[in-house]
Scaffold this motif. Sequence first.
Motif, mmCIF file in Angstrom:
data_model
loop_
_atom_site.group_PDB
_atom_site.id
_atom_site.type_symbol
_atom_site.label_atom_id
_atom_site.label_comp_id
_atom_site.label_asym_id
_atom_site.label_seq_id
_atom_site.Cartn_x
_atom_site.Cartn_y
_atom_site.Cartn_z
ATOM 1 N N HIS A 120 11.516 -6.181 -81.808
ATOM 2 C CA HIS A 120 10.952 -5.868 -80.494
ATOM 3 C C HIS A 120 11.685 -6.556 -79.344
ATOM 4 C CE1 HIS A 120 7.874 -3.576 -82.471
ATOM 5 N NE2 HIS A 120 7.744 -4.588 -83.327
ATOM 6 N N ALA A 121 12.172 -7.761 -79.557
ATOM 7 C CA ALA A 121 12.977 -8.414 -78.511
ATOM 8 C C ALA A 121 14.300 -7.680 -78.321
ATOM 9 C CB ALA A 121 13.217 -9.875 -78.872
ATOM 10 N N LEU A 122 14.875 -7.181 -79.415
ATOM 11 C CA LEU A 122 16.115 -6.411 -79.310
ATOM 12 C C LEU A 122 15.862 -5.092 -78.596
ATOM 13 C CD1 LEU A 122 19.113 -6.081 -80.021
ATOM 14 C CD2 LEU A 122 18.403 -5.113 -82.222
ATOM 15 N N HIS A 123 14.742 -4.455 -78.883
ATOM 16 C CA HIS A 123 14.352 -3.223 -78.185
ATOM 17 C C HIS A 123 14.284 -3.482 -76.681
ATOM 18 C CE1 HIS A 123 11.179 0.269 -77.874
ATOM 19 N NE2 HIS A 123 12.321 0.574 -77.284
ATOM 20 N N ALA A 124 13.659 -4.608 -76.304
ATOM 21 C CA ALA A 124 13.549 -4.945 -74.879
ATOM 22 C C ALA A 124 14.910 -5.175 -74.249
ATOM 23 C CB ALA A 124 12.671 -6.184 -74.713
ATOM 24 N N LEU A 125 15.779 -5.868 -74.960
ATOM 25 C CA LEU A 125 17.128 -6.131 -74.437
ATOM 26 C C LEU A 125 17.892 -4.837 -74.214
ATOM 27 C CD1 LEU A 125 19.503 -8.069 -73.790
ATOM 28 C CD2 LEU A 125 20.066 -7.973 -76.237
ATOM 29 N N LEU A 126 17.903 -3.970 -75.214
ATOM 30 C CA LEU A 126 18.666 -2.727 -75.104
ATOM 31 C C LEU A 126 18.052 -1.779 -74.088
ATOM 32 C CD1 LEU A 126 19.541 -2.178 -78.854
ATOM 33 C CD2 LEU A 126 21.147 -2.642 -76.998
ATOM 34 N N ALA A 127 16.738 -1.768 -73.995
ATOM 35 C CA ALA A 127 16.085 -0.896 -73.013
ATOM 36 C C ALA A 127 16.453 -1.301 -71.600
ATOM 37 C CB ALA A 127 14.570 -0.943 -73.199
#
Length: 267
Positions: A120-127
Amino acid sequence: MYSLPETAEAEARWWQGLVRHLRAEGVADIPERLTWPEDAIAHWRAPDLLLSQTCGYPLTHDLAGAVRYVATPHYAAAGCVGPDYCSRVVVRTGEADRPLAGFEGRRLAYNGLGSQSGVHALHALLAGATELRDDPFFAEAMACGAHRAALAAVRAGRADLCAVDAVTFALLQRHAPAELEGLATIAWTPTAPGLPFVTAATASPGRVEALRRALAAAIEDPALDDVRRTLSIDGISVLPSEAYERILVMERDAVARMPAGLFNPRH
């Protein structure tokens, strides 16, 4: 949550130190040894749960209302500031010069779908770093069950990228550095409150306060200095009740910009 075979002895000694301080606070029914449940969610939801550690994502989702928050430990690791932590985005060194956007359509390794640090932190970064999109960022993804296994998958070439909790990475740097050879960090995810200690939802306010006092005493106990260093524990905070809502906001914003997520879940 940060258990490694290399730190098992220190974990046992840390628990024995906590037991001593819990007894000093009048806490009863303390198990002499740590338990390692196969079903983590059932363990956390147990009505007789004394003290455990979970991830912020389950705390705000599957465990919402099912446990009581106790405190948040601090860790001495790059990427950690007080009770906050983040994840490293890790690739093979041969691709360390490639920008994060250059991994679109590649293969992701992750520990589990319920992980704030691995998914989920990676999702936030890429988003936040890519254009608004309706399709997944990665073409393939493999669930590895643990950060350590995700790193191994990237190192072996079975995957191209993973997001790894900063504390896990620091512990591996100290206790198993060979497993990080050939790997490089190319980005850091947004921060969030770290992995909290929790107790049963039925715990009384007095019991929660006793747990907090025992944890604070263990953090300050000179007899546990070497144990804390081995486990990279260097403090503790009791955060306001709304602190972990940052994870929900992060997820909401990421879904708004990248609704399809990181990958197709069937992978």
